[in-house]
Scaffold this motif. Structure first.
Motif, PDB file in Angstrom:
ATOM      1  N   SER A 488       0.823  -1.201   0.000  1.00 22.19           N
ATOM      2  CA  SER A 488       0.000   0.000   0.000  1.00 22.19           C
ATOM      3  C   SER A 488       0.861   1.257   0.000  1.00 22.19           C
ATOM      4  CB  SER A 488      -0.921   0.002   1.218  1.00 22.19           C
ATOM      5  OG  SER A 488      -0.158  -0.002   2.417  1.00 22.19           O
ATOM      6  N   PHE A 489       0.247   2.353  -0.487  1.00 25.47           N
ATOM      7  CA  PHE A 489       0.907   3.656  -0.455  1.00 25.47           C
ATOM      8  C   PHE A 489      -0.181   4.730  -0.541  1.00 25.47           C
ATOM      9  CE2 PHE A 489       3.054   7.254  -2.663  1.00 25.47           C
ATOM     10  CZ  PHE A 489       3.948   7.575  -1.643  1.00 25.47           C
ATOM     11  N   LEU A 490      -0.199   5.598   0.469  1.00 20.36           N
ATOM     12  CA  LEU A 490      -1.231   6.628   0.569  1.00 20.36           C
ATOM     13  C   LEU A 490      -2.614   5.989   0.489  1.00 20.36           C
ATOM     14  CD1 LEU A 490       0.469   9.452  -1.563  1.00 20.36           C
ATOM     15  CD2 LEU A 490       0.461   9.166   0.917  1.00 20.36           C
ATOM     16  N   TRP A 491      -3.442   6.376  -0.488  1.00 23.91           N
ATOM     17  CA  TRP A 491      -4.798   5.823  -0.584  1.00 23.91           C
ATOM     18  C   TRP A 491      -4.857   4.527  -1.393  1.00 23.91           C
ATOM     19  CZ3 TRP A 491      -3.108  10.421  -2.611  1.00 23.91           C
ATOM     20  CH2 TRP A 491      -2.880  10.447  -3.989  1.00 23.91           C
ATOM     21  N   ALA A 492      -3.766   4.138  -2.026  1.00 24.92           N
ATOM     22  CA  ALA A 492      -3.736   2.895  -2.813  1.00 24.92           C
ATOM     23  C   ALA A 492      -3.425   1.730  -1.885  1.00 24.92           C
ATOM     24  CB  ALA A 492      -2.691   2.992  -3.918  1.00 24.92           C
ATOM     25  N   ASP A 493      -4.331   0.747  -1.843  1.00 26.94           N
ATOM     26  CA  ASP A 493      -4.103  -0.400  -0.959  1.00 26.94           C
ATOM     27  C   ASP A 493      -3.296  -1.506  -1.628  1.00 26.94           C
ATOM     28  OD1 ASP A 493      -5.987  -1.226  -2.764  1.00 26.94           O
ATOM     29  OD2 ASP A 493      -7.519  -1.762  -1.292  1.00 26.94           O
ATOM     30  N   ASP A 494      -3.071  -1.414  -2.963  1.00 26.92           N
ATOM     31  CA  ASP A 494      -2.296  -2.422  -3.677  1.00 26.92           C
ATOM     32  C   ASP A 494      -1.669  -1.764  -4.897  1.00 26.92           C
ATOM     33  OD1 ASP A 494      -1.221  -4.573  -5.007  1.00 26.92           O
ATOM     34  OD2 ASP A 494      -3.009  -5.818  -4.918  1.00 26.92           O
ATOM     35  N   LEU A 519      -7.372   7.808  -8.545  1.00 27.56           N
ATOM     36  CA  LEU A 519      -6.808   9.148  -8.379  1.00 27.56           C
ATOM     37  C   LEU A 519      -5.424   9.296  -9.007  1.00 27.56           C
ATOM     38  CD1 LEU A 519      -7.056  11.976  -7.313  1.00 27.56           C
ATOM     39  CD2 LEU A 519      -6.313  11.169  -5.059  1.00 27.56           C
ATOM     40  N   PHE A 520      -4.581   8.284  -8.888  1.00 28.50           N
ATOM     41  CA  PHE A 520      -3.229   8.403  -9.434  1.00 28.50           C
ATOM     42  C   PHE A 520      -3.230   8.667 -10.950  1.00 28.50           C
ATOM     43  CE2 PHE A 520      -1.268   6.264  -5.597  1.00 28.50           C
ATOM     44  CZ  PHE A 520      -0.506   7.368  -5.249  1.00 28.50           C
ATOM     45  N   PRO A 521      -4.068   7.999 -11.746  1.00 32.13           N
ATOM     46  CA  PRO A 521      -4.116   8.335 -13.178  1.00 32.13           C
ATOM     47  C   PRO A 521      -4.553   9.780 -13.426  1.00 32.13           C
ATOM     48  CG  PRO A 521      -5.102   6.187 -12.813  1.00 32.13           C
ATOM     49  CD  PRO A 521      -4.867   6.786 -11.463  1.00 32.13           C
ATOM     50  N   ILE A 522      -5.463  10.309 -12.583  1.00 34.79           N
ATOM     51  CA  ILE A 522      -5.892  11.710 -12.734  1.00 34.79           C
ATOM     52  C   ILE A 522      -4.711  12.642 -12.486  1.00 34.79           C
ATOM     53  CG2 ILE A 522      -7.369  13.514 -11.784  1.00 34.79           C
ATOM     54  CD1 ILE A 522      -9.445  11.358 -11.171  1.00 34.79           C
ATOM     55  N   LEU A 523      -3.957  12.386 -11.416  1.00 32.05           N
ATOM     56  CA  LEU A 523      -2.789  13.212 -11.106  1.00 32.05           C
ATOM     57  C   LEU A 523      -1.733  13.102 -12.209  1.00 32.05           C
ATOM     58  CD1 LEU A 523      -2.420  12.424  -7.291  1.00 32.05           C
ATOM     59  CD2 LEU A 523      -3.357  14.496  -8.331  1.00 32.05           C
ATOM     60  N   ALA A 524      -1.532  11.883 -12.716  1.00 33.32           N
ATOM     61  CA  ALA A 524      -0.554  11.689 -13.791  1.00 33.32           C
ATOM     62  C   ALA A 524      -0.989  12.425 -15.057  1.00 33.32           C
ATOM     63  CB  ALA A 524      -0.374  10.196 -14.073  1.00 33.32           C
ATOM     64  N   SER A 525      -2.289  12.429 -15.351  1.00 31.51           N
ATOM     65  CA  SER A 525      -2.807  13.108 -16.540  1.00 31.51           C
ATOM     66  C   SER A 525      -2.632  14.622 -16.428  1.00 31.51           C
ATOM     67  CB  SER A 525      -4.290  12.767 -16.740  1.00 31.51           C
ATOM     68  OG  SER A 525      -4.468  11.385 -16.950  1.00 31.51           O
ATOM     69  N   ILE A 526      -2.879  15.167 -15.236  1.00 36.62           N
ATOM     70  CA  ILE A 526      -2.686  16.605 -15.022  1.00 36.62           C
ATOM     71  C   ILE A 526      -1.216  16.976 -15.189  1.00 36.62           C
ATOM     72  CG2 ILE A 526      -2.800  18.450 -13.302  1.00 36.62           C
ATOM     73  CD1 ILE A 526      -5.285  17.027 -12.141  1.00 36.62           C
ATOM     74  N   ALA A 527      -0.342  16.149 -14.635  1.00 35.36           N
ATOM     75  CA  ALA A 527       1.093  16.425 -14.727  1.00 35.36           C
ATOM     76  C   ALA A 527       1.571  16.363 -16.170  1.00 35.36           C
ATOM     77  CB  ALA A 527       1.872  15.437 -13.859  1.00 35.36           C
TER      78      ALA A 527
END
Length: 645
Positions: A488-494, A519-527
């Protein structure tokens, strides 16, 4: 000539015969009870014995063993029926309990082997050793990891006896003998035809996922019909172990090694192959694999893979992904079988599989050529080192920083090239305006300007191309990294599966996107949007307009890509491993930071312009290629002028 006349006597005779026939059929017809009894008898006969013809035209008996799961060994009638169906191989009937199971296990693996067929009916991967500490393994819903359970697999030999009975050993009674010697657990399963004549499966398990497995016979010369094939049949219906059915199914397939070290695999859709010289076959279930290895290469093998995932079925109801099967002809030597093999039931982990030095690491999809090389000799060792003292998520962040810093000189070269193109852009515009009606002359003058200024339009593309092998290697690394599973890392459990911040109502799903929001794909897309906005803006400022009508406007295309690429990532990565999205997010953030530092503190456009002016004054030597191109362009221009006269 005699005249043909109608004979009423013949007609009367035929009528009487017909009446007698109708009377006989109705009076001799069996009652419904008699018909039912006859059908039952025929079914029983077909169940236990069918007559077929082999390739030589000799009739042989294809026997079907009665349902051994309900065989009552205290019932002499049932035992007699079993012996009648199995012939010489019925020796164990009445002496061996068909429902007895022997467990053979160590701290990593637990196997249950049944007397029925002498085969593994349950294989559980208990855990793994990480930094000399045992870590229990679970499925996505916190259940034990089973590769074989509840009849999803079968293993047996199909053979013909000397009295032409075709039997399959998976239905027959094997006699178990279990022993322990230190860390070695040994289980002998014997299918006997006499006290000292038998077919034996020998299992030897040490403190490992790999188990020695031997198939051999003693005294069966003359019992087995050597003129008929002996086929080893291995089937498995792969369990679902991960949260995303689509993602796991993409990495579930059959791998095999053949012809002295070559390796290949069956496709994701229904597929079949018939390789020769096979040394191992692996049924990969993404992060777990069952492998059968042989010291003696199999002459050939028929391998099949069938996709059984129903796209209409809700993911929560999916239990199995694919059907795998292998049919392998075995060779008799002196009328006997003797194959020394191994069985592996364990993680699809690169370090674990490569330690066996049997080319098994090819099961892990790390990419071909240079991509696989980067993964094997750089990314995997680097991540393994970092994860020794850092949590998996932090290890990804640190590895990303190291990779981006390593590639920063390439980023600098690319940005410097774009800056040079931006500086000479006004001169290029002048050339475009001056020779707007002469495409050839415009091209010649532009190339002269590039040569004098010491600028190459390709200089910005080459650094970007050099980064592609690293990016693709990382794209292959994250979905295959067993170390990320259930970390896990932050809100990702796997990190080996998608993260979820919102689950759509049951039954609702967006095509190509899924039934959840990650959420991680959303953050990656914004970046990546802001990264492309920086780089695309720089490139568009130095991009030439279409040189002639009908040519594409590259600046517009790049502008479209600036919006399309983040949207594509958002949809594509929503069901991918969150570790990969985390990498792209951090990577683009770091790249943006590096580019801002380069722009503000390293690159000085005034100095670049001054250097270009100095370069213009220096005499330039043309290499052979440049001279040839110059000559070709001059020749083309001369031909154009000649035509215009």
């Amino acid at each position: 000539m005699e005249e043909n006349k109608f004979d009423y006597k013949q007609l009367l005779g035929f009528a009487l015969i017909a009446l007698i026939g109708v009377f006989w059929l109705n009076t001799m017809k069996p009652t419904p009870e008699e018909e039912a009894a006859a059908k039952k008898a025929a079914a029983e006969k077909n169940k236990t014995e069918q007559v077929t013809t082999d390739s030589t035209g000799i009739a042989k008996t294809n026997t079907a063993v009665p349902d051994t799961s309900t065989l009552n060994l205290n019932d002499s009638t049932q035992v007699a029926q079993y012996k009648s169906a199995t012939g010489a191989f019925g020796f164990n009937a009445g002496k061996v309990s068909m429902d007895q199971v022997t467990t053979i296990e160590n701290q990593l693996l637990s196997l249950k082997i049944s007397n029925k067929g002498g085969q593994i009916i349950e294989a559980r991967v208990k855990g793994q050793l990480i930094k000399d500490k045992f870590e229990e393994l679970k499925t996505y819903d916190s259940l034990p990891v089973y590769l074989i359970k509840d009849g999803n697999a079968s293993f047996g030999l199909s053979l013909t006896t000397a009295d032409n009975r075709v039997i399959n050993t998976k239905d027959l009674a094997f006699e178990p003998t279990y022993t322990e010697n230190g860390d070695t657990k040994t289980l002998s399963m014997k299918l006997k035809v006499a006290p000292n004549k038998y077919l034996e499966y020998l299992y030897e398990l040490k403190d490992d996922y790999m188990m020695d497995f031997t198939v051999r016979s003693q005294g069966l010369n003359g019992v087995i019909n050597a003129s008929q094939p002996v086929n080893m049949e291995w089937k498995l219906k792969s369990f679902r172990h991960a949260k995303s059915v689509t993602y796991e199914n993409r990495y579930t397939d059959v791998h095999y090694e053949y012809e002295d070290g070559k390796d290949s695999y069956l496709g994701q859709t229904d597929d079949e192959e018939n390789p020769k010289g096979v040394t191992w076959i692996g049924y990969k279930q993404h992060f777990f694999t069952s492998i059968l290895l042989s010291d003696t290469p199999f002459r050939r093998a028929n391998l099949t893979s069938q996709n059984i995932v129903d796209s209409e079925m809700p993911e929560k109801d999916v239990e199995f992904l694919k059907n795998f099967s292998s049919t392998i002809p075995l060779e008799l030597k002196g009328g006997e079988l003797n194959y020394t093999m191994d069985m592996y039931h364990g993680p699809t982990d690169y370090e674990t599989l490569s330690a066996y030095d049997r080319n098994l690491d090819e099961i892990v999809p790390l990419g071909w050529g240079i991509f696989g090389w980067i993964n094997r000799y750089f990314l995997i060792p680097l991540f393994g080192f970092l994860s020794m003292f850092l949590p998996a998520g932090i290890a990804i962040v640190v590895m990303t920083i190291m990779v981006r810093l390593l590639l920063s000189p390439i980023t600098y070269k690319s940005y410097l090239s774009q800056a040079k193109m931006k500086v000479i852009r006004p001169e290029i515009n002048e050339i475009n305006t001056k020779y707007k009606d002469d495409a050839m002359k415009k091209q010649q003058e532009t190339m002269k300007l590039y040569g004098k200024a010491g600028v190459s339009p390709m200089a910005g593309c080459i650094p970007a191309l050099l980064q592609i092998p690293v990016f693709y290697a990382l794209f292959m690394f994250f979905p295959s990294a067993f170390e990320l599973r259930q970390k896990s890392f932050l809100w990702a459990d796997d990190l080996s599966s998608y993260d979820t911040i919102y689950k759509f109502p049951e039954g609702f799903s967006i095509p190509l996107y899924g039934d959840h929001i990650s959420l991680f794909p959303i953050l990656a897309s914004i970046a990546i949007f802001f990264y492309m906005r920086m780089t695309t803006g720089q490139q568009m400022s130095s991009m030439q307009q279409p040189s002639q009508e009908g040519m594409p406007d590259m600046s517009k295309m790049m502008k479209y890509m600036m919006y399309f690429s983040p949207l594509l990532m958002l949809f594509f990565f929503n069901n991918y491993a969150s570790g990969l999205s985390l990498y792209y997010f951090v990577s683009n953030l770091i790249t943006i930071g590096i580019m801002l530092v380069i722009k503000k503190y390293i690159i000085d456009e005034d100095k670049i312009h001054a250097q270009i002016e100095i370069n213009k004054k220096k005499p330039k030597k043309q290499n052979r290629f440049q001279k040839k191109m110059q000559a070709m362009m001059e020749q083309a221009e001369a031909q154009k002028k000649a035509k215009g006269k």
